[in-house]
Design a protein around this motif. Sequence first.
Motif, PDB file in Angstrom:
ATOM      1  N   UNK A  26     -13.917  14.106  25.322  1.00 28.03           N
ATOM      2  CA  UNK A  26     -13.460  13.380  26.395  1.00 28.03           C
ATOM      3  C   UNK A  26     -13.636  13.819  27.656  1.00 28.03           C
ATOM      4  N   UNK A  27     -13.744  13.069  28.694  1.00 26.86           N
ATOM      5  CA  UNK A  27     -13.909  13.733  30.031  1.00 26.86           C
ATOM      6  C   UNK A  27     -12.785  14.415  30.648  1.00 26.86           C
ATOM      7  N   UNK A  28     -13.192  15.461  31.309  1.00 26.75           N
ATOM      8  CA  UNK A  28     -12.078  16.297  32.008  1.00 26.75           C
ATOM      9  C   UNK A  28     -11.782  15.349  33.465  1.00 26.75           C
ATOM     10  N   UNK A  29     -10.717  14.792  33.564  1.00 20.42           N
ATOM     11  CA  UNK A  29     -10.361  14.019  34.453  1.00 20.42           C
ATOM     12  C   UNK A  29     -10.840  12.393  34.276  1.00 20.42           C
ATOM     13  N   UNK A  30     -10.671  11.845  35.421  1.00 20.54           N
ATOM     14  CA  UNK A  30     -11.123  10.467  35.328  1.00 20.54           C
ATOM     15  C   UNK A  30     -12.374   9.947  36.132  1.00 20.54           C
ATOM     16  N   UNK A  31     -13.220  11.118  36.046  1.00 22.06           N
ATOM     17  CA  UNK A  31     -14.555  10.881  36.658  1.00 22.06           C
ATOM     18  C   UNK A  31     -15.449   9.525  36.104  1.00 22.06           C
ATOM     19  N   UNK A  32     -15.287   9.144  34.808  1.00 25.22           N
ATOM     20  CA  UNK A  32     -16.104   8.127  34.448  1.00 25.22           C
ATOM     21  C   UNK A  32     -15.706   6.862  35.122  1.00 25.22           C
ATOM     22  N   UNK A  33     -14.350   6.679  35.176  1.00 26.02           N
ATOM     23  CA  UNK A  33     -13.713   5.336  35.893  1.00 26.02           C
ATOM     24  C   UNK A  33     -14.415   5.427  37.168  1.00 26.02           C
ATOM     25  N   UNK A  34     -14.320   6.634  38.043  1.00 24.34           N
ATOM     26  CA  UNK A  34     -14.740   6.511  39.457  1.00 24.34           C
ATOM     27  C   UNK A  34     -16.416   6.363  39.487  1.00 24.34           C
ATOM     28  N   UNK A  35     -17.040   6.762  38.551  1.00 27.02           N
ATOM     29  CA  UNK A  35     -18.383   6.622  38.674  1.00 27.02           C
ATOM     30  C   UNK A  35     -18.903   5.054  38.418  1.00 27.02           C
ATOM     31  N   UNK A  36     -18.113   4.305  37.451  1.00 26.38           N
ATOM     32  CA  UNK A  36     -18.064   2.804  37.332  1.00 26.38           C
ATOM     33  C   UNK A  36     -17.582   2.052  38.589  1.00 26.38           C
ATOM     34  N   UNK A  37     -16.753   2.533  39.263  1.00 22.60           N
ATOM     35  CA  UNK A  37     -16.244   1.994  40.410  1.00 22.60           C
ATOM     36  C   UNK A  37     -17.361   2.004  41.587  1.00 22.60           C
ATOM     37  N   UNK A  38     -17.957   3.201  41.427  1.00 23.45           N
ATOM     38  CA  UNK A  38     -19.049   3.417  42.627  1.00 23.45           C
ATOM     39  C   UNK A  38     -20.324   2.617  42.292  1.00 23.45           C
ATOM     40  N   UNK A  39     -20.533   2.445  41.059  1.00 21.33           N
ATOM     41  CA  UNK A  39     -21.737   1.697  40.500  1.00 21.33           C
ATOM     42  C   UNK A  39     -21.583   0.160  41.088  1.00 21.33           C
ATOM     43  N   UNK A  40     -20.340  -0.131  40.805  1.00 20.84           N
ATOM     44  CA  UNK A  40     -20.177  -1.716  41.292  1.00 20.84           C
ATOM     45  C   UNK A  40     -20.430  -1.906  42.489  1.00 20.84           C
ATOM     46  N   UNK A  41     -19.680  -0.836  43.548  1.00 22.01           N
ATOM     47  CA  UNK A  41     -19.679  -0.894  44.995  1.00 22.01           C
ATOM     48  C   UNK A  41     -21.446  -0.775  45.395  1.00 22.01           C
ATOM     49  N   UNK A  42     -22.115  -0.036  44.761  1.00 15.49           N
ATOM     50  CA  UNK A  42     -23.573  -0.073  45.029  1.00 15.49           C
ATOM     51  C   UNK A  42     -24.539  -1.016  44.463  1.00 15.49           C
ATOM     52  N   UNK A  43     -24.079  -1.558  43.338  1.00 13.12           N
ATOM     53  CA  UNK A  43     -25.119  -2.573  42.750  1.00 13.12           C
ATOM     54  C   UNK A  43     -24.481  -3.911  42.723  1.00 13.12           C
ATOM     55  N   UNK A  44     -23.420  -4.336  43.055  1.00 16.22           N
ATOM     56  CA  UNK A  44     -22.877  -5.595  43.238  1.00 16.22           C
ATOM     57  C   UNK A  44     -22.751  -6.071  41.668  1.00 16.22           C
ATOM     58  N   UNK A  45     -23.343  -7.312  41.576  1.00 18.07           N
ATOM     59  CA  UNK A  45     -23.074  -7.756  40.129  1.00 18.07           C
ATOM     60  C   UNK A  45     -24.159  -7.473  39.424  1.00 18.07           C
ATOM     61  N   UNK A  46     -25.200  -6.484  39.822  1.00 16.45           N
ATOM     62  CA  UNK A  46     -26.341  -6.210  38.884  1.00 16.45           C
ATOM     63  C   UNK A  46     -25.464  -5.464  37.649  1.00 16.45           C
ATOM     64  N   UNK A  47     -26.577  -5.565  36.302  1.00 14.79           N
ATOM     65  CA  UNK A  47     -26.227  -4.941  35.288  1.00 14.79           C
ATOM     66  C   UNK A  47     -26.449  -3.462  35.596  1.00 14.79           C
TER      67      UNK A  47
END
Length: 482
Positions: A461-482
Motif C-alpha cells: 500500500x502507498x505510504x500516505x495519499x501520494x497516488x491520489x495527489x499524482x492523479x490530481x496533478x495528471x489531470x491538471x497537466x493533461x486535461x481530458x487526455x488519457x
Amino acid sequence: MANISFFSGETIPLELHKVRVVQKLSLVPVERRLEAITEAGNNTFLLKNKDIFLDMLTDSGVNAMSDNQMAAMMICDDSYAGSATFTRLESKINEIFGTPIFLPAHQGRAAEHILAQAFVKSGNVIPMNFHFTTPKAHITLCGGRVEELVIDEGLNTTSNFPFKGNIDIDKLRALIEKEGAKNIPFIRIEAGTNLIGGQPFSLENLRETAKIAREHGIMTVLDASLLQDNLYFIKQREEACRDWSIRKITRAISDEMDIIYFSARKLGFARGGGICLRDKAIADKLIEFVPLFEGFLTYGGMSTREMEAITVGLDETMDEDVISQGPQFIQFMCDECVKKGIPVVTPAGGLGCHLNAMEFLPHVDQHQYPAGALAAAVFLAGGIRGMERGTISEQREPDGTEPLASMELLRLALPRRVFTMSQVKYAVDRIEWLFHNRELVGGLKFVEEPTTLRFFFGRLAPVGDWQEKLVTQFRKDFGDSL
Ligand code: F0G
C-alpha cells in the motif's frame, strides 16, 4: 534493423520488418489506473492485462514471432517419441552451437532445476558473474551458495564500460584458491546479465574464465537466455570481433563452454528451453531428470509447435538485422531519457531500459521500496507496466531482517519486434512528466508479505495519499487526455 540517418539530421532505428498480425490495446483513464494498481496491491505482477497499455514487464515469452515461425508451427510432428520436430531442433542447435546432445525442458528454470539437482551438493559454491533469481533459488534449494564475481564496474549504474557483465578474473582465482576446485561443481556465466541491466560479457573475458576453469577441472555453464543481445554487443563493441559474423561469434562462445542452457521464452522468440552439450558422460548425469520432471526426451514439456518455432527463431537469431532491433530501440529509449536528465542505467544494455529509482526518487527510503514505488507511479502516469528489480525482489533473512538490494531499478522491458517508435516516445514522455513531478511520489509498505517469492505475490500500500495527489496533478497537466 538499421540506424538510418534522416535528411533532418536525426538518426533513429528503423524497423526492417513489417507488422502483419496485430493485437488491440486499450489505454484506460488515469482514475481507472489508480483503481487497477490499488486492486493489484501495488504489485505490477498482479495487474490485469485489460488495464495495461504498454506491457514492459518482461521480454519472456512475449516476443513477436515471424511469418516463417508461424508457418513452421503448422508442420510439426506430434509423435510422443522420435518426433521429426525434435530432430530438426536438435540439428539446428548442433549447427549453431556445435553441441550434438540436446536435452529439452519446458523453460529456462526447468533446465536450471535439472543442472542443480545433478551437480549441486550441500556446501558447494557456484561462482557467477551475477545471480539471476531462478538459478539462485534452485542452487540454494540443493544446499549450494552463489558467489557473484562481476567486475566492480558492473554495479556502477552510470558508466561507459562496454562489458559490465564480465567476471573479475582476480576474484575468480581467489575464490577457487579459497574454496578449492572440488567444492565448485561449475561456474555459471550469464549472457546479457539480467539483473544489472542486461549488460554483456566480452568474448575475451569468457575465454579467460573458461581457461581458468579448465586449469582447475571445473565445468563451465553458459546461461544463454539473453545471448542474442550479448552477441550483438560483442559484434558492436569488441574490436577483435568487428568483422565476424554472428554465427562465428556464437561458435567462439559455445566452443569454450561445457554446457549451454537457455530459456527459449527469450532466445529463439518462442517458448521452451533446454540444455545443450557435447560430452556424453556429463549428459548421462542429467538425462534421467528429463523424463522425470519434464517429459520424454524428444519434447521435454514443450509443445511440438513451439519446438518448430524455436528452430526457426534460433536461425533468425543468427541474423544481425534481426537481433539489432532490441538493443537499438533500448539505446534510443535510454538516450532520450538521458537527454531529459532522467536517471537510467548506462551504457544501454539489452532486455530493456532500466530506470535508476534510487536517483529518480532520492527522497524515498530504501525500506519503502523506491523501485516498487516507481513501478506503481509509472503505471499511473501512462498505463505502462514495468518490473521492480530492487529490495522487493530480495528475500528476508531467516531472522526476519530485510537485505537491501545493491541497486533499485525499474526495468522497462522491450520485447523484440513488439512496440513501435511512437509507443516508445509516449513511454519516455510519461516518464519525463513523472520525473518533473517526482517529489509527489512516496514510498510503499507491505500489507501482505509471503515468505518466498514475495515480489510475485506480495501486496503493498502507498505510504500516505501520494497516488491520489499524482492523479490530481495528471489531470491538471493533461486535461481530458488519457
Ligand atoms: N536465465 C535468465 C538470464 C533469465 O532472464 C530467465 C528468465 C531465466 C534464466 C529463466 O527462464 O523464465 O524460461 O524459466 N527471465 C524472465 C525475466 C522471467 O522476466 O527476466 P524461464
